[in-house]
Enzyme design. Structure first.
Site, mmCIF file in Angstrom:
data_model
loop_
_atom_site.group_PDB
_atom_site.id
_atom_site.type_symbol
_atom_site.label_atom_id
_atom_site.label_comp_id
_atom_site.label_asym_id
_atom_site.label_seq_id
_atom_site.Cartn_x
_atom_site.Cartn_y
_atom_site.Cartn_z
ATOM 1 N N HIS A 165 75.667 24.138 52.307
ATOM 2 C CA HIS A 165 74.203 24.239 52.212
ATOM 3 C C HIS A 165 73.836 24.628 50.788
ATOM 4 C CE1 HIS A 165 72.984 24.554 56.702
ATOM 5 N NE2 HIS A 165 74.014 23.745 56.541
ATOM 6 N N TYR A 189 64.564 30.751 57.552
ATOM 7 C CA TYR A 189 64.260 32.163 57.808
ATOM 8 C C TYR A 189 62.743 32.257 57.869
ATOM 9 C CZ TYR A 189 69.071 33.507 56.605
ATOM 10 O OH TYR A 189 70.446 33.653 56.580
ATOM 11 N N PRO A 242 72.104 41.559 60.097
ATOM 12 C CA PRO A 242 72.555 40.192 59.823
ATOM 13 C C PRO A 242 71.617 39.339 58.960
ATOM 14 C CG PRO A 242 71.767 40.366 62.090
ATOM 15 C CD PRO A 242 71.702 41.747 61.512
ATOM 16 N N LYS A 254 75.615 38.853 55.332
ATOM 17 C CA LYS A 254 76.612 39.478 54.452
ATOM 18 C C LYS A 254 77.863 40.003 55.160
ATOM 19 C CE LYS A 254 75.088 39.039 50.323
ATOM 20 N NZ LYS A 254 75.234 37.588 50.478
ATOM 21 N N TYR A 292 72.030 36.094 47.995
ATOM 22 C CA TYR A 292 72.416 35.416 49.238
ATOM 23 C C TYR A 292 73.748 34.672 49.080
ATOM 24 C CZ TYR A 292 71.730 32.800 53.615
ATOM 25 O OH TYR A 292 71.866 32.285 54.871
#
Ligand code: PHB
Length: 426
Positions: free
Chosen positions: A77, A206, A298, A302, A421
């Site tokens: 991704h 998200y 979550p 990580k 991220y």
């Protein structure tokens, strides 16, 4: 019945990804290790876990020659989508920081590592009971347990690595006088589902709105993983399939936005949120890694990545310690090694001789904790940015929107998100 005894250099308590990766990398460096685990291999393999791997995590799998399925079954991704009140913004990881993440579930990472360890003849005991760790404050620590066949066993070692998860028993072997437990809980949880449907979108979304948070993740062409914010005491059976999809769709926005792909729900679970750090991560002849040493909510994806970062920091430090120990033994013929005097590992070692923590293991703790706190911050920050607070009011919602716009509306804000991220360099 007589106890069956074996001896290795490193005894590993916990056969999840952190423990198995440690075992494999130590073996690659010529250091002997044995692993014990309370669950069966099948249970771990079939327990749903998060699915995002940082590039550094993938590289570790490839370097350890256990990464081929990530490349064939995982998906790269190059970005992710952040959505607020139905308005979407793509964060382009590749353009911003030149790194990607891979979608490949942690339980598959576990399966690959476990298969590799077994294939290479590594010692592993699944489904053990009565585990006890003795003498971590001596030069001769030992793990005792009953194996799945009922045989009492003990593994003698120079060092114990505790990778026994968030309810770690190893962690408690660091005396309270020297251990600080940093802990916070959150007033919400995630309701996680697995459903039989095609992917809703090419990348993860998200999302949040006045209704709270939702995450659209994926597994493969036919099974999807999704989450939405709920109260920690929610009964998973209290939500019907339609209510779940209607709610997630409402968080995504109903007008013109993403159209959720629905399908039969095959699993429902509620995941509590907490942040925890154990400081230090080493004591005497014990080192902790992964969830045993720290837990993150979550949102930042990580958990496993941090566990692997621990292993990256730990393995060279263990190698340094074991090399010194071998040299010391060859020279003096004693088993004491670097870090002071030991009792020689008799049963009385349980009360502790106060052996010093080897310098290399102290260094491991400092190095790992620096990254752990960066990840704690990112996970905490992303959680609060994207979740509805219980006391949310028009001001707090609008303020969160301001923070969101500051991230998505500027290349610097986006780069902060992308850098965190996808994972900072070591
Ligand atoms: C998942 O796919 O399970 C997943 C992905 C990203 C997260 C958490 C979970 O942040």
């Amino acid at each position: 019945m007589t106890e069956h005894r074996t001896r290795v250099e490193v005894g590993i308590v916990g056969g999840g990804p952190a423990g198995l990766m440690t075992a494999l990398l130590l073996k690659r460096r010529g250091i002997s290790a044995a692993v014990i685990e309370t669950r069966t291999k099948d249970t771990i393999h079939h327990t749903q876990r998060a699915g995002i791997l940082e590039a550094a995590t993938v590289n570790m799998l490839l370097d350890a020659e256990v990464g081929s399925r990530v490349l064939t079954s995982g998906h790269e991704h190059e970005g992710t989508v952040l959505s607020f009140d139905g308005e979407q913004h793509r964060i382009d990881f590749q353009a911003l920081v030149g790194r990607s993440v891979w979608l490949y579930p942690q339980n598959e990472v576990f399966f690959d590592l476990a298969n590799a360890w077994e294939r290479e003849g590594g010692e592993i005991h699944w489904a053990v009971t009565d585990t006890q760790v003795h003498g971590v404050e001596t030069a001769a620590p030992r793990i005792s347990f009953t194996d799945a066949a009922g045989q009492e066993r003990s593994i003698e070692a120079d060092l114990i690595v505790g990778t026994d998860g968030s309810r770690s028993m190893c962690r408690k072997l660091i005396p309270e006088q020297v251990r600080t437990d940093h802990f916070i809980s959150y007033p919400f949880a995630w309701f996680g589902i697995l459903c039989e449907a095609p992917p809703t979108a090419p990348e993860l979304i998200y999302a949040n709105s006045e209704l709270g948070f939702a995450l659209i993740s994926q597994r493969n062409e036919t099974v999807q993983r999704m989450y939405f914010q709920c109260d920690p005491d929610t009964d998973p059976q209290s939500w019907s399939e339609d209510a779940i999809f209607d709610h997630i769709q409402a968080v995504l926005g109903t007008e013109g936005g993403v159209q959720l792909k629905r399908g039969p729900i095959i699993e429902k679970t509620v995941l509590p949120f907490r942040s925890y750090v154990c400081d230090p991560l080493s004591h005497g002849r014990l080192a902790l890694a992964g969830d045993a040493g720290h837990t993150v909510p979550p949102t930042g994806a990580k958990g496993l990545n941090l566990a692997f970062a621990d292993v990256r920091a730990l393995v060279p430090c263990v190698e340094e310690f074991i090399t010194e120990l071998r040299a010391d033994r060859a020279e003096t013929g004693t088993g004491t090694g670097p870090g002071g005097t030991g009792t020689g590992g008799t049963e009385s070692g349980d009360t502790g001789s106060g052996i010093e923590t080897p310098a290399a293991l102290r260094r491991y703790s400092r190095t790992a904790l620096d990254r752990v706190w960066k990840a704690q911050n990112f996970s905490y920050w992303a959680t609060n940015l994207l979740h509805r607070q219980p006391e949310e009011n028009p001001f707090t919602h609008r303020r969160r929107r301001g923070e969101f716009d500051a991230i998505t509306g500027s290349v610097y804000g986006q780069a902060y998100f992308a850098d965190s991220y996808t994972g900072w360099s070591d």
